[in-house]
Structure formats: structure tokens, C-alpha cells
Motif scaffolding. Sequence first.
Motif, PDB file in Angstrom:
ATOM      1  N   ARG A  28       0.838  -1.204   0.000  1.00 16.72           N
ATOM      2  CA  ARG A  28       0.000   0.000   0.000  1.00 16.72           C
ATOM      3  C   ARG A  28       0.872   1.252   0.000  1.00 16.72           C
ATOM      4  O   ARG A  28       0.600   2.209  -0.729  1.00 16.72           O
ATOM      5  N   THR A  29       1.933   1.248   0.778  1.00 22.17           N
ATOM      6  CA  THR A  29       2.843   2.392   0.837  1.00 22.17           C
ATOM      7  C   THR A  29       3.495   2.632  -0.521  1.00 22.17           C
ATOM      8  O   THR A  29       3.565   3.772  -0.998  1.00 22.17           O
ATOM      9  N   VAL A  30       3.949   1.575  -1.166  1.00 19.75           N
ATOM     10  CA  VAL A  30       4.579   1.708  -2.490  1.00 19.75           C
ATOM     11  C   VAL A  30       3.566   2.214  -3.510  1.00 19.75           C
ATOM     12  O   VAL A  30       3.868   3.102  -4.320  1.00 19.75           O
ATOM     13  N   ARG A  31       2.342   1.679  -3.478  1.00 16.96           N
ATOM     14  CA  ARG A  31       1.308   2.099  -4.427  1.00 16.96           C
ATOM     15  C   ARG A  31       0.964   3.572  -4.226  1.00 16.96           C
ATOM     16  O   ARG A  31       0.869   4.344  -5.199  1.00 16.96           O
ATOM     17  N   LEU A  32       0.790   3.996  -2.981  1.00 17.39           N
ATOM     18  CA  LEU A  32       0.458   5.394  -2.715  1.00 17.39           C
ATOM     19  C   LEU A  32       1.605   6.331  -3.088  1.00 17.39           C
ATOM     20  O   LEU A  32       1.379   7.420  -3.627  1.00 17.39           O
ATOM     21  N   PHE A  33       2.841   5.913  -2.841  1.00 18.37           N
ATOM     22  CA  PHE A  33       3.999   6.729  -3.223  1.00 18.37           C
ATOM     23  C   PHE A  33       4.075   6.871  -4.744  1.00 18.37           C
ATOM     24  O   PHE A  33       4.298   7.966  -5.259  1.00 18.37           O
ATOM     25  N   LYS A  34       3.856   5.770  -5.443  1.00 17.19           N
ATOM     26  CA  LYS A  34       3.877   5.803  -6.910  1.00 17.19           C
ATOM     27  C   LYS A  34       2.778   6.723  -7.443  1.00 17.19           C
ATOM     28  O   LYS A  34       3.013   7.528  -8.356  1.00 17.19           O
ATOM     29  N   ASP A  35       1.575   6.628  -6.879  1.00 21.58           N
ATOM     30  CA  ASP A  35       0.476   7.485  -7.313  1.00 21.58           C
ATOM     31  C   ASP A  35       0.776   8.957  -7.034  1.00 21.58           C
ATOM     32  O   ASP A  35       0.479   9.825  -7.860  1.00 21.58           O
ATOM     33  N   LEU A  36       1.374   9.251  -5.891  1.00 25.81           N
ATOM     34  CA  LEU A  36       1.711  10.626  -5.544  1.00 25.81           C
ATOM     35  C   LEU A  36       2.771  11.195  -6.485  1.00 25.81           C
ATOM     36  O   LEU A  36       2.643  12.327  -6.973  1.00 25.81           O
ATOM     37  N   VAL A  37       3.799  10.417  -6.775  1.00 23.84           N
ATOM     38  CA  VAL A  37       4.859  10.872  -7.686  1.00 23.84           C
ATOM     39  C   VAL A  37       4.294  11.101  -9.087  1.00 23.84           C
ATOM     40  O   VAL A  37       4.597  12.109  -9.736  1.00 23.84           O
ATOM     41  N   LEU A  38       3.435  10.201  -9.553  1.00 20.56           N
ATOM     42  CA  LEU A  38       2.824  10.361 -10.868  1.00 20.56           C
ATOM     43  C   LEU A  38       1.948  11.606 -10.909  1.00 20.56           C
ATOM     44  O   LEU A  38       1.990  12.383 -11.871  1.00 20.56           O
ATOM     45  N   PHE A  39       1.171  11.832  -9.849  1.00 16.65           N
ATOM     46  CA  PHE A  39       0.305  13.013  -9.786  1.00 16.65           C
ATOM     47  C   PHE A  39       1.126  14.294  -9.790  1.00 16.65           C
ATOM     48  O   PHE A  39       0.823  15.238 -10.526  1.00 16.65           O
ATOM     49  N   LEU A  40       2.173  14.348  -8.975  1.00 16.72           N
ATOM     50  CA  LEU A  40       2.998  15.556  -8.910  1.00 16.72           C
ATOM     51  C   LEU A  40       3.736  15.808 -10.220  1.00 16.72           C
ATOM     52  O   LEU A  40       3.894  16.962 -10.641  1.00 16.72           O
ATOM     53  N   THR A  41       4.176  14.751 -10.890  1.00 18.35           N
ATOM     54  CA  THR A  41       4.832  14.904 -12.194  1.00 18.35           C
ATOM     55  C   THR A  41       3.854  15.455 -13.224  1.00 18.35           C
ATOM     56  O   THR A  41       4.203  16.351 -14.005  1.00 18.35           O
ATOM     57  N   ALA A  42       2.646  14.941 -13.226  1.00 16.06           N
ATOM     58  CA  ALA A  42       1.632  15.432 -14.167  1.00 16.06           C
ATOM     59  C   ALA A  42       1.302  16.894 -13.895  1.00 16.06           C
ATOM     60  O   ALA A  42       1.191  17.699 -14.836  1.00 16.06           O
ATOM     61  N   ILE A  43       1.167  17.255 -12.631  1.00 18.12           N
ATOM     62  CA  ILE A  43       0.890  18.657 -12.273  1.00 18.12           C
ATOM     63  C   ILE A  43       2.042  19.556 -12.718  1.00 18.12           C
ATOM     64  O   ILE A  43       1.823  20.658 -13.233  1.00 18.12           O
ATOM     65  N   ALA A  44       3.269  19.088 -12.548  1.00 18.59           N
ATOM     66  CA  ALA A  44       4.430  19.886 -12.958  1.00 18.59           C
ATOM     67  C   ALA A  44       4.443  20.113 -14.466  1.00 18.59           C
ATOM     68  O   ALA A  44       4.685  21.239 -14.929  1.00 18.59           O
ATOM     69  N   PHE A  45       4.176  19.057 -15.246  1.00 17.74           N
ATOM     70  CA  PHE A  45       4.177  19.212 -16.703  1.00 17.74           C
ATOM     71  C   PHE A  45       3.039  20.109 -17.180  1.00 17.74           C
ATOM     72  O   PHE A  45       3.224  20.958 -18.053  1.00 17.74           O
ATOM     73  N   VAL A  46       1.866  19.958 -16.615  1.00 19.71           N
ATOM     74  CA  VAL A  46       0.734  20.807 -17.004  1.00 19.71           C
ATOM     75  C   VAL A  46       1.015  22.254 -16.623  1.00 19.71           C
ATOM     76  O   VAL A  46       0.720  23.178 -17.398  1.00 19.71           O
ATOM     77  N   SER A  47       1.587  22.472 -15.452  1.00 21.06           N
ATOM     78  CA  SER A  47       1.931  23.835 -15.033  1.00 21.06           C
ATOM     79  C   SER A  47       2.985  24.447 -15.950  1.00 21.06           C
ATOM     80  O   SER A  47       2.898  25.633 -16.306  1.00 21.06           O
ATOM     81  N   LEU A  48       3.972  23.662 -16.339  1.00 17.47           N
ATOM     82  CA  LEU A  48       5.002  24.153 -17.255  1.00 17.47           C
ATOM     83  C   LEU A  48       4.401  24.544 -18.603  1.00 17.47           C
ATOM     84  O   LEU A  48       4.711  25.613 -19.142  1.00 17.47           O
ATOM     85  N   ILE A  49       3.525  23.714 -19.134  1.00 19.48           N
ATOM     86  CA  ILE A  49       2.895  24.021 -20.421  1.00 19.48           C
ATOM     87  C   ILE A  49       2.035  25.273 -20.307  1.00 19.48           C
ATOM     88  O   ILE A  49       2.056  26.142 -21.185  1.00 19.48           O
ATOM     89  N   ALA A  50       1.274  25.394 -19.206  1.00 17.13           N
ATOM     90  CA  ALA A  50       0.443  26.585 -19.011  1.00 17.13           C
ATOM     91  C   ALA A  50       1.314  27.829 -18.877  1.00 17.13           C
ATOM     92  O   ALA A  50       0.993  28.886 -19.451  1.00 17.13           O
ATOM     93  N   TRP A  51       2.426  27.733 -18.153  1.00 17.30           N
ATOM     94  CA  TRP A  51       3.319  28.882 -17.996  1.00 17.30           C
ATOM     95  C   TRP A  51       3.905  29.296 -19.352  1.00 17.30           C
ATOM     96  O   TRP A  51       3.976  30.489 -19.666  1.00 17.30           O
TER      97      TRP A  51
END
Length: 88
Positions: A28-51
Motif C-alpha cells: 500500500r505504501t509503495v502504491r500510494l507513493f507511486k500514485d503521488l509521484v505520478l500526480f505531482l509529475t503530471a501537475i508539474a508538466f501541465v503547469s510548465l505548459i500553461a506557464w
Amino acid sequence: MSVIDLNTPPPDHNFSIKVERVETADERTVRLFKDLVLFLTAIAFVSLIAWLCFHALLSDATSADEKKWAMSILSAATGGLIGYLIRK
């Protein structure tokens, strides 16, 4: 306690058997960490494109075609976000 013969279920009854693996705390810890990293990476890329799009729109050095391109991307992102929030 009543006994049900699984070879001949009662009329208008169905049965199903489900075997599931229990998720351990480490999994569960590994799955949640993976989901969090994927979410933060997606937010970073979308923010970069918007900027980049906002920078292209506000810059005097960009051409009209580049501004149209940036507006198209921002419009698509806004439409996608609204569609996600409304869920229709």
C-alpha cells in the motif's frame, strides 16, 4: 443453520466465489507513493505548459500564429478541466 447445495442452487438464486489477495502495508505504501509521484509529475508538466503558453501570450516578441497556438492549448486545457469538474 441451513445447508445449500452449490451444485443445485435454489430457484432464482445465483452464487459467486471471489478470491482476493490482501494488500500488505508495504504494498500500500509503495502504491500510494507511486500514485503521488505520478500526480505531482503530471501537475508539474501541465503547469510548465500553461506557464509557457501564458508567457507566449504576454510576450511582445511572439508572432500572431504563436499566440493563436498558445490560446488553443489554454482553451483545450480549460475545457478539459471544466469537463473533469462537471463530469459530463
